[in-house]
Write a protein that holds these residues in place. Structure first.
Motif, PDB file in Angstrom:
ATOM      1  N   PHE A 195       0.815  -1.201   0.000  1.00  0.00           N
ATOM      2  CA  PHE A 195       0.000   0.000   0.000  1.00  0.00           C
ATOM      3  C   PHE A 195       0.856   1.261   0.000  1.00  0.00           C
ATOM      4  CE2 PHE A 195       0.443  -1.515   4.353  1.00  0.00           C
ATOM      5  CZ  PHE A 195       1.015  -0.418   4.964  1.00  0.00           C
ATOM      6  N   GLU A 196       2.182   1.097  -0.096  1.00  0.00           N
ATOM      7  CA  GLU A 196       3.028   2.273  -0.237  1.00  0.00           C
ATOM      8  C   GLU A 196       4.098   1.986  -1.288  1.00  0.00           C
ATOM      9  OE1 GLU A 196       6.163   3.281   2.678  1.00  0.00           O
ATOM     10  OE2 GLU A 196       5.237   1.750   3.948  1.00  0.00           O
ATOM     11  N   ASP A 197       4.579   3.048  -1.876  1.00  0.00           N
ATOM     12  CA  ASP A 197       5.581   2.949  -2.933  1.00  0.00           C
ATOM     13  C   ASP A 197       6.954   2.748  -2.309  1.00  0.00           C
ATOM     14  OD1 ASP A 197       7.185   3.158  -5.132  1.00  0.00           O
ATOM     15  OD2 ASP A 197       6.539   5.172  -5.709  1.00  0.00           O
ATOM     16  N   LEU A 198       7.579   1.606  -2.634  1.00  0.00           N
ATOM     17  CA  LEU A 198       8.915   1.305  -2.128  1.00  0.00           C
ATOM     18  C   LEU A 198       9.916   1.147  -3.264  1.00  0.00           C
ATOM     19  CD1 LEU A 198       7.968  -1.255   0.686  1.00  0.00           C
ATOM     20  CD2 LEU A 198       8.711   1.110   0.985  1.00  0.00           C
ATOM     21  N   SER A 199       9.648   1.819  -4.369  1.00  0.00           N
ATOM     22  CA  SER A 199      10.594   1.806  -5.487  1.00  0.00           C
ATOM     23  C   SER A 199      11.897   2.469  -5.067  1.00  0.00           C
ATOM     24  CB  SER A 199       9.996   2.547  -6.684  1.00  0.00           C
ATOM     25  OG  SER A 199       9.799   3.919  -6.371  1.00  0.00           O
ATOM     26  N   LYS A 200      12.955   2.201  -5.813  1.00  0.00           N
ATOM     27  CA  LYS A 200      14.270   2.734  -5.452  1.00  0.00           C
ATOM     28  C   LYS A 200      14.254   4.262  -5.355  1.00  0.00           C
ATOM     29  CE  LYS A 200      16.342   0.318  -8.766  1.00  0.00           C
ATOM     30  NZ  LYS A 200      15.452  -0.817  -9.075  1.00  0.00           N
ATOM     31  N   LYS A 201      13.652   4.892  -6.336  1.00  0.00           N
ATOM     32  CA  LYS A 201      13.613   6.356  -6.349  1.00  0.00           C
ATOM     33  C   LYS A 201      12.856   6.905  -5.143  1.00  0.00           C
ATOM     34  CE  LYS A 201      12.050  10.272  -9.139  1.00  0.00           C
ATOM     35  NZ  LYS A 201      11.385  10.694 -10.424  1.00  0.00           N
ATOM     36  N   THR A 202      11.695   6.328  -4.888  1.00  0.00           N
ATOM     37  CA  THR A 202      10.875   6.818  -3.766  1.00  0.00           C
ATOM     38  C   THR A 202      11.537   6.509  -2.436  1.00  0.00           C
ATOM     39  OG1 THR A 202       8.875   6.471  -5.075  1.00  0.00           O
ATOM     40  CG2 THR A 202       8.600   6.706  -2.710  1.00  0.00           C
ATOM     41  N   LEU A 203      12.152   5.339  -2.330  1.00  0.00           N
ATOM     42  CA  LEU A 203      12.803   4.957  -1.083  1.00  0.00           C
ATOM     43  C   LEU A 203      13.987   5.882  -0.784  1.00  0.00           C
ATOM     44  CD1 LEU A 203      12.164   2.860   1.005  1.00  0.00           C
ATOM     45  CD2 LEU A 203      13.724   1.276  -0.130  1.00  0.00           C
ATOM     46  N   ARG A 204      14.737   6.240  -1.829  1.00  0.00           N
ATOM     47  CA  ARG A 204      15.832   7.194  -1.624  1.00  0.00           C
ATOM     48  C   ARG A 204      15.306   8.494  -1.012  1.00  0.00           C
ATOM     49  NH1 ARG A 204      17.081   6.179  -7.136  1.00  0.00           N
ATOM     50  NH2 ARG A 204      18.539   4.409  -7.326  1.00  0.00           N
ATOM     51  N   ASN A 205      14.190   8.964  -1.543  1.00  0.00           N
ATOM     52  CA  ASN A 205      13.627  10.225  -1.066  1.00  0.00           C
ATOM     53  C   ASN A 205      13.101  10.099   0.364  1.00  0.00           C
ATOM     54  OD1 ASN A 205      12.672  13.020  -1.579  1.00  0.00           O
ATOM     55  ND2 ASN A 205      10.648  12.078  -1.342  1.00  0.00           N
ATOM     56  N   LYS A 206      12.427   8.970   0.659  1.00  0.00           N
ATOM     57  CA  LYS A 206      11.873   8.782   1.998  1.00  0.00           C
ATOM     58  C   LYS A 206      12.965   8.658   3.047  1.00  0.00           C
ATOM     59  CE  LYS A 206       7.520   6.510   0.691  1.00  0.00           C
ATOM     60  NZ  LYS A 206       6.710   5.259   0.778  1.00  0.00           N
ATOM     61  N   LEU A 207      14.120   8.108   2.644  1.00  0.00           N
ATOM     62  CA  LEU A 207      15.176   7.835   3.606  1.00  0.00           C
ATOM     63  C   LEU A 207      16.263   8.905   3.636  1.00  0.00           C
ATOM     64  CD1 LEU A 207      15.663   3.992   2.975  1.00  0.00           C
ATOM     65  CD2 LEU A 207      14.388   5.077   4.835  1.00  0.00           C
ATOM     66  N   LYS A 208      16.072   9.979   2.904  1.00  0.00           N
ATOM     67  CA  LYS A 208      17.161  10.964   2.780  1.00  0.00           C
ATOM     68  C   LYS A 208      17.507  11.625   4.116  1.00  0.00           C
ATOM     69  CE  LYS A 208      14.016  14.599   1.042  1.00  0.00           C
ATOM     70  NZ  LYS A 208      13.974  15.397   2.258  1.00  0.00           N
ATOM     71  N   ASP A 209      16.544  11.741   5.009  1.00  0.00           N
ATOM     72  CA  ASP A 209      16.819  12.342   6.312  1.00  0.00           C
ATOM     73  C   ASP A 209      17.032  11.297   7.407  1.00  0.00           C
ATOM     74  OD1 ASP A 209      16.608  14.992   5.372  1.00  0.00           O
ATOM     75  OD2 ASP A 209      14.429  14.907   5.500  1.00  0.00           O
ATOM     76  N   PHE A 210      17.043  10.013   7.029  1.00  0.00           N
ATOM     77  CA  PHE A 210      17.306   8.946   7.990  1.00  0.00           C
ATOM     78  C   PHE A 210      18.812   8.825   8.238  1.00  0.00           C
ATOM     79  CE2 PHE A 210      13.014   8.059   7.805  1.00  0.00           C
ATOM     80  CZ  PHE A 210      12.641   6.895   8.465  1.00  0.00           C
ATOM     81  N   SER A 211      19.151   8.361   9.426  1.00  0.00           N
ATOM     82  CA  SER A 211      20.567   8.194   9.772  1.00  0.00           C
ATOM     83  C   SER A 211      21.161   6.938   9.168  1.00  0.00           C
ATOM     84  CB  SER A 211      20.734   8.157  11.293  1.00  0.00           C
ATOM     85  OG  SER A 211      20.334   9.381  11.865  1.00  0.00           O
TER      86      SER A 211
END
Length: 858
Positions: free
Chosen positions: A403-419
């Motif tokens: 139910f959520e987009d976990l594509s490489k591009k989207t995941l990069r964006n979602k995780l950009k502020d993660f440690s």
């Protein structure tokens, strides 16, 4: 301070039947303190003594009451020889100690717990006992009606507590009431009693259920046990004792069974902590001990000393507390197991729980946790993402639907502020690095340190092979299509197979039950990995098979199935592809050369050499000890928590202030207006919700004789929902259309519903009291408990005079699957949905029958 120092002067007053009377079946423990004047104490005693199961004893523990309780006890002891009493000379204030004292004097084969504001229904213990006799090696528990009232409020609610834990994990959510349980005596002799530690005063019952569940089955039975009144009183434990959820969780993760067994209980120190305890936990103990001892001169708090300044704590957020979480975060070495806390969301925990965390790990999903992520980043708490599957590849290959987009591009964006990112295998780590999804990726393997399941091994019957199946529902097709022919051919030699399978549907069971020499044992789906293994272990399997699955994700999987085989003391049989191919040289498992060939499985079965089982299982244990020791895991946990090692109370206070500034500054209401200071409005709406709830209740349990049916008063816009729900109502005047309980203060409500094929969308009628802020959503849950679809809508963007529509991803659902519908709200104010309900037991109990929905088709 030790228990024995507190109970030295306890007085024992046995009843007239204690020595010469017959041995009771059930011993009921009833600790009390100053409940005589309210009348609750008398009612509690009467409800026990009027049980239809008369072979019982009631042991009352009077914690130095001064309100006439002693006179009431003496009255009942004179009338009924089954009543005995323990009396404290001075107040102790720790119910767990009272329970131990009662246990030490009790004689029953079964133990039941009661509080002095509880009432049992007349046949409660008899019904529980009937169920207990069917499974004498299990703990049975029913449900209760619970009266709840917020501190200082005059409005009382009546809520239901009690349901099966099959789709929950008892380690992250408690649905078992203290007085709804019937425990065989031998289990308490083994597991121990309530923990009297000062940190556990409010959670000692939940802690006991958790400890029991690691070795024995907790079985829910359809018995309404009675009423619980404590949460509706201002002097209940929950309103008069402090609770530090982090410190309590740290204590609950400690191994304490041996110390809490009856023979060792009196040596237990109620203030002591292990040297590894966090500094904040030690301070919490010291402060709670000081508060407890302030009015009790019999308490020596000198032993409640501070520890080191090490405050590292890791919070784990998961949508499902299943094996994907447990095998990485629940069985850690002593150094870390008490410093990691798992919270299931949604699950009732407030977002403020993150304030104590050194870092936060989000398991597999991200979108459902967006509020927690935002709050953590506002507080500058490091966030990490953990996955044990290549979800990106599975989504790209359309092997699984999310139910959520976990594509490489989207995941990069979602995780950009993660440690950073934590991956369960080196292959997954390399995938994240190769595709530059994140610059900091750590290998975080499964850990297996303290899972202890006792298997009752029997002498194997050589003409019968006991096979247990391990794996998710996606492996069931291979079990049916590839392995069943091999099983049937194997039985032609005159041998039989007993196959143990968990979480299989009726179609699967029907196919296997056609064959005389193949005995199928189906077990219910269990979300909790420990419980699932415990269920299987009762059948003492000879081998554990890991059915093959055609997936590009195979190479990214862990070999944690070896853990399951080791725990079950079973020989492992796996398919010959990565990551299991190396097992051939290690000689710790049979490896099927052509895993999608029935003949290859038959060859393995026919070639089983029982004389080599012991050596191969020994090799597997060595493999597990080397690969799942937790050494690397502890290094990673130390690394990710290091940036904010000191989380003192000043840090926590500062974070909470940040949260208060960033949350609730304004909220939207219908029409798009904004209220800048919403607190008074929210309080008013909460009160309105309580009044609505109370308006449908009678003074005792139940409900007003007049039920308010909204069916004939709906606007035309909801005609299609009425049409779709007509079959559920089926013209019955007993079924009413009502507003549900508020969704905002529960994780979700769940319904069994018959879904048509080719679902296009689900439409639901919601209602609020004016505020339209936050989210509402639905989940479709498959037969195995996995969430196959999630839909969310913002309340600020919908018109509640119309049904709210959730469009279902066609690829996400199977046409032949059975689903349950979950509906939830993520709001700070009451939100309701419409539902069809029925009242039973002379109108005393409300049962939701069906959601008021429309399921549209393609």
């Amino acid at each position: 301070m030790k228990v024995k120092d507190l109970i030295r002067e306890t007085q024992w007053l046995p009843g007239s039947s204690y020595v010469d009377g017959p041995l009771p079946i059930v011993s009921v423990f009833l600790p009390t303190f100053r409940r005589a004047k309210s009348g609750k104490f008398r009612k509690a005693i009467e409800s026990v003594l009027s049980q239809t199961l008369t072979e019982l004893e009631l042991i009352i523990v009077d914690d130095a009451s001064t309100d006439g309780s002693a006179d009431i006890i003496a009255e009942f002891m004179e009338k009924d020889g089954r009543v005995s009493c323990l009396r404290h000379v001075v107040n102790i204030g720790l119910p767990a100690i009272s329970e131990y004292e009662a246990y030490s004097k009790s004689r029953g084969r079964y133990i039941a717990f009661a509080f002095d504001d509880d009432e049992f229904f007349p046949d409660a213990l008899e019904e529980l006992y009937k169920h207990a006799q069917m499974t004498p090696d299990q703990v049975v528990y029913g449900s209760v009606g619970m009266r709840v009232r917020e501190l200082g409020s005059g409005t009382e609610q009546f809520v239901h507590l009690g349901e099966s834990i099959s789709s929950h994990n008892i380690n992250s959510w408690n649905c078992i009431s203290n007085n709804a349980v019937l425990v065989p005596r031998f289990i308490l002799d083994d597991i121990g009693l309530y923990d009297p530690h000062i940190l556990m005063t409010r959670l000692c019952d939940w802690d006991l259920w958790r400890r029991i569940s690691r070795k024995y089955i907790l079985r829910y039975v359809d018995v309404c046990v009675g009423e619980v009144g404590g949460p509706a009183t201002d002097d209940s434990l929950g309103k008069t004792y402090a609770l530090d959820t982090w410190a309590s969780e740290e204590q609950m993760r400690q191994e304490r069974d041996w110390s809490l067994r009856p023979e060792n209980f009196e040596e237990y120190d109620i203030f002591a902590l292990p040297d590894s305890a966090a500094h904040c936990t030690a301070i919490a103990v010291r402060e709670m001990a000081a508060a407890h001892g302030r009015t009790r001169e019999n308490f020596d708090i000198s032993s409640s000393l501070s520890r080191s300044d090490d405050n590292r704590k890791v919070l784990v957020l998961t949508g499902n507390h299943d094996a994907c979480t447990s095998i990485y975060f629940d069985f850690l070495p002593d150094e870390w197991k008490s410093r990691v806390r798992v919270i299931r969301y949604p699950g009732g925990w407030p977002i403020s729980e993150i304030a104590h965390a050194s870092c936060i790990v989000f398991v597999r999903q991200l979108d459902p946790f967006f509020e927690w992520i935002a709050a953590a980043q506002k507080m500058q708490i490091p966030c990490y993402y953990f996955t044990d599957d290549n979800l990106t590849l599975l989504q790209e290959n359309k092997e699984m639907n999310f139910f959520e987009d976990l594509s490489k591009k989207t995941l990069r964006n979602k995780l950009k502020d993660f440690s950073g990112v934590l991956t369960s295998t080196l292959e997954l780590q390399e995938y994240f690095k190769e595709h530059l999804i994140h610059s900091n990726v750590d290998f975080f393997p499964p850990t297996f340190c303290d899972l202890k399941i006792t298997t009752s091994k029997v002498v194997p019957v050589r003409d019968r092979l006991v096979i247990a199946f391990a794996g998710g529902s996606h492996r069931l097709s291979a079990l049916r299509d590839v392995m069943l022919p091999a099983f049937l051919k194997y039985t032609e030699s005159g041998k039989t197979i007993q196959l143990i399978v968990g979480g299989a549907g009726s179609d699967f069971s029907d196919e296997f039950k056609k064959h005389d020499f193949l005995e199928l044992v189906t077990l219910p789906f269990e979300l909790n990995w420990e419980t699932a293994l415990l269920q299987i272990s009762r059948y003492s399997p000879d081998i554990l098979i890991h059915a093959p699955s055609e997936s590009a994700n195979n190479k990214y999987k862990t070999t944690n199935v070896a853990l399951s085989a080791d725990v079950l003391d079973a020989l492992l049989v796996v398919p010959d592809y990565m990551p299991y191919s190396d097992f051939k040289e290690l000689n710790n498992a049979y490896v099927v050369s052509s895993p999608f060939s029935a003949r290859s499985w038959l060859e393995v079965l026919e070639g089983l050499d029982f004389s080599k089982f012991s050596e191969m299982k020994k090799n597997n244990k060595k493999y597990c000890n080397e690969h799942f020791s937790g050494v690397l895991t502890c290094k990673v946990l130390a690394s990710i928590s290091k940036p904010t090692t000191f989380n003192g109370f000043t840090t926590v206070e500062g974070r909470l202030k940040l949260m208060s500034k960033s949350h609730g500054s304004h909220i939207s209401i219908a029409g798009g207006d904004v209220i800048k200071d919403p607190q008074k409005l929210l309080e008013s709406l909460e009160e309105l919700a309580r009044l609505r709830q109370a308006a449908s209740r009678s003074k005792r349990l139940g409900f007003l004789s007049r039920k308010h049916d909204l069916w004939d008063n709906l606007m035309p816009q909801f005609a299609k929902l009425k049409e779709f729900s007509q079959q559920a109502k089926s013209g019955s005047s007993e079924i009413k259309l009502e507003l549900s309980k508020s969704l905002h203060d529960v994780p979700y409500v769940e319904y069994s519903i018959n879904f048509p094929a080719a679902i296009k969308s689900v439409l639901i009628a919601f209602a609020t009291d004016g505020i339209q802020d936050g989210l509402v959503g639905i989940e479709l849950v498959g037969a195995t408990g996995s969430i196959v679809f999630n839909g969310v809508a913002s309340l600020s963007g919908v018109d509640l005079s119309l049904p709210v529509e959730f469009v279902v991803d066609q690829a996400a659902v199977s046409l032949s699957a059975d689903y349950r519908l979950r509906v939830f709200a993520r709001t700070s104010h009451p939100v309701y949905m419409f539902e069809l309900v029925k009242y039973r037991y002379a109108g005393l109990k409300r049962f939701p029958v069906y959601p008021f929905v429309e399921i549209s088709t393609v």
